[in-house]
Motif scaffolding. Structure first.
Motif, short mmCIF file in Angstrom:
data_model
loop_
_atom_site.label_atom_id
_atom_site.label_comp_id
_atom_site.label_asym_id
_atom_site.label_seq_id
_atom_site.Cartn_x
_atom_site.Cartn_y
_atom_site.Cartn_z
N THR A 1 0.86 -1.17 0.00
CA THR A 1 0.00 0.00 0.00
C THR A 1 0.90 1.22 0.00
OG1 THR A 1 -1.81 1.11 1.16
CG2 THR A 1 -0.16 0.01 2.53
N THR A 2 0.32 2.37 0.26
CA THR A 2 1.09 3.61 0.35
C THR A 2 0.65 4.36 1.60
OG1 THR A 2 -0.52 4.89 -0.90
CG2 THR A 2 1.25 3.77 -2.16
N PHE A 3 1.52 5.22 2.05
CA PHE A 3 1.13 6.06 3.17
C PHE A 3 -0.09 6.91 2.79
CE2 PHE A 3 5.39 5.72 5.33
CZ PHE A 3 4.88 5.22 6.53
N GLU A 4 -0.07 7.38 1.56
CA GLU A 4 -1.17 8.22 1.13
C GLU A 4 -2.49 7.48 1.25
OE1 GLU A 4 1.61 7.74 -0.41
OE2 GLU A 4 2.53 9.67 -0.89
N ALA A 5 -2.48 6.25 0.81
CA ALA A 5 -3.71 5.47 0.87
C ALA A 5 -4.13 5.22 2.31
CB ALA A 5 -3.51 4.14 0.14
N LEU A 6 -3.18 4.97 3.16
CA LEU A 6 -3.52 4.71 4.55
C LEU A 6 -4.06 5.96 5.22
CD1 LEU A 6 -0.45 2.50 5.56
CD2 LEU A 6 -2.82 1.75 5.32
N VAL A 7 -3.41 7.08 4.94
CA VAL A 7 -3.87 8.33 5.52
C VAL A 7 -5.25 8.68 4.98
CG1 VAL A 7 -3.45 10.81 5.62
CG2 VAL A 7 -1.57 9.20 6.00
N ASP A 8 -5.42 8.47 3.70
CA ASP A 8 -6.72 8.75 3.08
C ASP A 8 -7.79 7.87 3.72
OD1 ASP A 8 -8.51 9.91 1.35
OD2 ASP A 8 -8.21 8.36 -0.18
N SER A 9 -7.45 6.64 3.91
CA SER A 9 -8.39 5.72 4.52
C SER A 9 -8.74 6.16 5.91
CB SER A 9 -7.77 4.31 4.56
OG SER A 9 -8.59 3.43 5.29
N ALA A 10 -7.74 6.62 6.63
CA ALA A 10 -8.00 7.10 7.98
C ALA A 10 -8.89 8.33 7.96
CB ALA A 10 -6.69 7.41 8.68
N SER A 11 -8.63 9.20 7.03
CA SER A 11 -9.43 10.43 6.96
C SER A 11 -10.86 10.12 6.59
CB SER A 11 -8.81 11.36 5.92
OG SER A 11 -7.51 11.73 6.31
#
Lengths: 604, 337
Positions: free
Chosen positions: A470-480
């Motif tokens: 995955t990517t950090f961006e995807a994880l952060v987006d998911s969290a948001s």
């Protein structure tokens, strides 16, 4: 019930249980079932048979006596022959009976295979005088391994191998015991490892039946002949004061009349003693060159002289006494020792990585070490995040941080002494991998959503979550998108403390889609008026300049008058001694800051 | 500093790992003061309970620690022991606790047993809830013939932790004594880390029996076993882990093992998913395979990985059954000397 430990050659077990009992002819019973690919199991017992029927020849086969005890009371009638083209193992059998004056031996003639004798013993030796060997090898190629065996008093050499082509037939002796016998080894190109040679009584006399009158058997551990180096390591040879009732004497290590320049010896970590007024090494009897071409290392000799001729160079001292406990090896089954099977990826030899040495430290204090990740897999909760620095990264100036709304613990690939986990006390954690080498791996267990991250600019780090790329961006987006952490937006970077840490980014709390009203992204460069900071922010919605909120402290910084570039959901800009403010919608997908700038998200 | 991903072998060697712990200790200690480091959260099992400094309670170097332990070591309590050497005759530690810790000073704490080795010193300590930790303690005095082993374990969901708990003196000659033992009742997690054992004739760390009962988890990490006897470690339960440990057999040891072969790791139970990883074995002083699979271990499974062994050609494994049916090995290095 037949139990043959793993690692022995052969697969089809042929169990002699019920077929043989005490007093039966065991060699013939073995011959009846021995074949290529089989394992013959022999139940405990005291059997009989002819020496000539020890004529075992098979490929990929094992003859395995029960470790409780198997013996054959042999009629020492004549010679036998053994050999294999692959592997033949004979294990846990006592050959009982005293050999006669005439030569009775096993002729070893392999066809490319390895003959293994393990706890295959000849304890009773020969009459005196005698011409009998245990084994002789004049031809063939392969290998003979003799391990954990016990040999009693013989008047002639136990292993007469000096006539073979030594390069084609190396021999390994390991863990053996030799008691009151003439030369244990006659030949070259061999390894003697962890063997004990003891003479504390009579050695049978030697005599060829049709030859001269013979003479006293000569006590000596080795008699080098025929060419080829012999390695002796962790061995002991001791000829005691009553070493031979017939008056023969002998050195511990000897060279025969047919020895050559290549009959050198390497002796390591071994101990010797000779109480019958002979030297330890009879270097006078070998070719001139062998002494100087041989070597000693950590050798202890408790008697003198050490040499009859030239000295062998190396480390020799009067230190540890030789071991003499041969009887503890009288019956010495391997206790199931096996070679690792195909399921074990094993490297041996020079390519093997040796172990690290011990630290010698008893005391390795700790204060506050966290519980391990190791029971981790069963106890750890949450998601395992694994970070891998690209092999293409230029160096180890690569730091990676992630902010998590929940607990973070070290994973198996992190190094707690260097990598860090911090908390603000309100349930928010930040994990930082420090100085990741190219190709380095770190891992963490996270028990909440990842709301921010930073990666040193110019370095590439890949990420997996529970094994999924995955990517950090995807994880952060998911969290948001999950609405996490809609608070005050005071991320840990908001004070600009990541000075010089290029590429810092922090999705930060407060960026969730659940926020009411317009949100303002504030990029504050005022904490360091002399420096600029470059930033690159992407959201999933839109970004618009909030000019009425942007400012320059003194209006003199040219940077603050520059037009920052906005492309729909992304802004790339520079902030000097002022603040750049944007109205944003949607979760932040990434923030990359190069320089010292605080990041805040506030409601308008 | 992260490690290199070099074919699965740890870039931070075993010794580095031990050093790293000390380094971590410093970080944690500093951060503890700042109140921000996560490490402290794990270091104080009873962080919500009371803290007792035995130095402040009157314990002085050379004195007996027994009465202080009897008074202060309890659940929901962290007991700090100042640096020094104290006599310990077996009282005050044994019992069942939740969220408790006995933390020795990092500068050195020695608990010395009775001068008479026939006086057993072997508490039984059970974690019933949360975690119970013993940390930074060196147990001096050879174990005698009476069973002086320290028996530890945890109830289901609880955790017993031994960290830098050392037994360098082993056992006296002829004593069939073990160092630390875990019984069949162990159902939780036992973590043994950065400990040192030496000169035991019998098993130094005997943690295999849980497979016969509650099958709790055992994790042994970064420990040193120097010249031990029948087994340095005996494991047997499900999910047992032996990782980052060092085993050495280069000198004779106490004669308490009845002449049995000396082993580094004995797999003595049919545990599944057992992991032996990143260990170093110097087995040059004995002619026995360092790893043994006993008959009771038949049918278990696991993995040996990143193992480095030096021995005199005694073989890697001694097995009473066909272990390669269910066990696998990766990156095993055997160097003969």
């Amino acid at each position: 019930m037949a139990t043959i430990p793993a690692g022995r050659p052969g697969s089809e077990v042929r169990d002699l249980t019920g077929d043989v009992s005490d007093g039966d002819d065991l060699p013939n019973a073995i011959q009846d079932v021995l074949d290529d690919g089989v394992q013959v199991y022999i139940p405990p017992g005291e059997y009989t048979g002819d020496h000539s029927d020890l004529d075992f020849q098979a490929d990929d086969a094992t003859i395995y006596g029960d470790p409780q005890g198997v013996s054959i009371d042999c009629d020492m009638d004549s010679n036998a022959e053994q050999g294999t083209s692959t592997r033949l193992r004979i294990e846990n059998i006592d050959i009982r009976g005293i050999k006669p004056l005439e030569q009775v031996k096993i002729d070893v003639d392999c066809d490319g295979g390895t003959l293994e004798w393990v706890n295959f013993n000849f304890p009773d030796g020969t009459v005196s005088p005698s011409d009998s060997y245990v084994a002789r090898c004049d031809s063939g190629e392969g290998k003979h391994v003799v391990k954990n065996c016990y040999f009693g008093p013989h008047g002639n050499s136990l292993f007469y191998y000096s006539q073979r082509d030594e390069d084609d037939m190396p021999v390994v002796f390991e863990g053996n015991a030799y008691h009151n016998t003439a030369s244990a080894w006659r030949g070259g190109n061999a390894v003697l490892r962890d063997c004990i040679y003891l003479v504390d009584g009579a050695v049978p006399d030697f005599k060829e039946p049709d030859g001269d009158p013979g003479g006293p058997g000569t006590p000596r551990m080795t008699k080098f002949e025929g060419g080829g180096e012999t390695i002796i390591e962790n061995c002991d040879a001791y000829i005691g004061p009553n070493g031979d009732a017939s008056g023969a004497d002998g050195p511990c290590i000897d060279w025969g009349p047919d020895s050559t320049d290549s009959n050198t010896v390497v002796v390591r970590n071994s101990r010797f003693g000779n109480e019958i007024d002979r030297e330890i090494f009879d270097t006078a009897s070998g070719p001139t060159a062998v002494a100087s071409d041989s070597s000693l290392s950590n050798v202890s000799c408790v008697t003198e002289p050490y040499f009859s001729g030239d000295s062998i160079p190396g480390d020799i001292s009067n230190g540890d006494a030789p071991r003499t406990d041969v009887e503890s090896r009288r019956w010495n089954p391997l206790d199931g020792s096996v070679d690792p099977g195909d399921s074990f990826d094993t490297e041996t030899g020079s390519d093997a990585t040796p172990p690290s040495s011990g630290s010698g430290d008893v005391w390795t204090p700790a204060d506050g070490a966290t519980a391990p990740d190791s029971d981790d897999e069963s106890d750890a909760s949450g998601t395992e995040i694994v970070l891998t620095a690209s092999e293409a990264n230029p160096d180890d100036d690569c730091d990676v941080s992630m902010t998590v709304e929940g607990e973070v613990t070290f994973g198996s690939e992190s190094e707690p002494g260097t990598d860090r986990i911090e908390t603000d006390g309100d349930g928010r954690y930040r994990a930082t991998s420090v100085s990741m080498d190219p190709g380095a791996v770190d891992s963490y267990w996270v028990s909440g959503p990842i709301t921010g991250y930073s990666v040193t600019q110019g370095y590439d780090v890949s990420i997996t979550a529970d094994g999924t790329a995955t990517t950090f961006e995807a994880l952060v987006d998911s969290a948001s998108n999950a609405g996490s952490g809609a608070e005050d937006g005071s991320g840990s970077d908001s004070d600009g403390s990541d000075a010089g840490d290029s590429g810092a980014s922090d999705g930060g709390p407060g960026v969730g889609s659940g926020s009411e009203g317009a949100r303002l992204l504030v990029i504050d460069g005022t904490s360091d008026p002399d420096q600029i900071a470059k930033y690159d922010v992407t959201v999933s919605g839109t970004i618009d300049r909030a000019e009425n909120h942007s400012s320059s402290v003194d209006g003199q910084s040219p940077w603050d008058t520059m037009t920052d570039h906005i492309d729909g959901s992304r802004v790339v800009g520079i902030v000097g001694n002022g603040t750049d403010v944007y109205r944003i919608s949607g979760p932040i997908q990434s923030i990359d800051v190069d320089g010292r700038a605080g990041i805040r998200i506030v409601e308008e | 500093m992260a490690r290199d991903d070099d074919d699965g072998r740890s870039g931070k060697g075993r010794l580095t790992t031990r050093r790293a712990l000390m380094k971590a200790a410093g970080v944690s200690a500093l951060a503890f003061g700042a109140g921000t480091a996560v490490g402290t959260a794990g270091a104080t099992p009873a962080s919500n309970g009371q803290t007792v400094d035995l130095g402040e309670e009157g314990l002085t170097d050379g004195g007996s620690i027994d009465p202080y332990l009897e008074t202060h070591f309890d659940s929901d309590t962290v007991v700090h022991v100042p640096a020094g050497e104290y006599t310990y005759t077996g009282s005050g530690l044994g019992g069942s606790y939740s969220n408790a810790a006995l933390l020795g000073s990092t500068e050195g704490v020695v608990l010395r047993g009775a001068s008479d080795s026939d006086t057993p010193v072997g508490p039984t300590i059970t974690a019933t809830d949360g975690s119970v930790r013993l940390e930074n303690l060196t147990i001096k005095g050879a174990h005698g013939q009476p069973n002086s082993r320290w028996r530890v374990g945890a109830d289901a969901g609880a955790r017993m932790e031994l960290l830098n708990v050392n037994m360098p003196d082993g056992a006296v000659d002829g004593a069939n004594a073990t160092g630390i033992y875990t019984g069949t009742e162990h159902a939780g997690t036992l973590w043994v880390s950065h400990c040192h054992f030496s000169n035991f004739g019998d098993t130094a760390l005997d943690v295999s029996d849980p497979y016969k009962g509650s099958n709790g988890t055992v994790v042994v990490e970064d420990c040193d076993f120097v010249n031990t006897g029948t087994a340095a470690i005996s494991v047997g339960g499900d999910d047992s882990v032996v990782r980052g440990c060092y085993f050495e057999a280069t000198a004779p040891v106490s004669t308490g093992a009845g002449g049995q072969a000396r082993r580094a790791i004995v797999v003595d139970g049919p545990g599944t998913n057992v992991e032996i990883d990143d260990c170093d074995v110097d087995w040059t002083g004995v002619a026995s395979a360092p790893i043994e699979f006993t008959l009771p271990s038949t049918g278990g499974d696991g993995t040996i990985s990143d193992l480095r062994v030096t021995d005199p050609g005694s073989g890697l494994l001694s097995a009473a059954w066909d272990v390669d049916r269910t066990w696998t090995g990766e990156n095993i290095n055997v160097t003969e000397v």
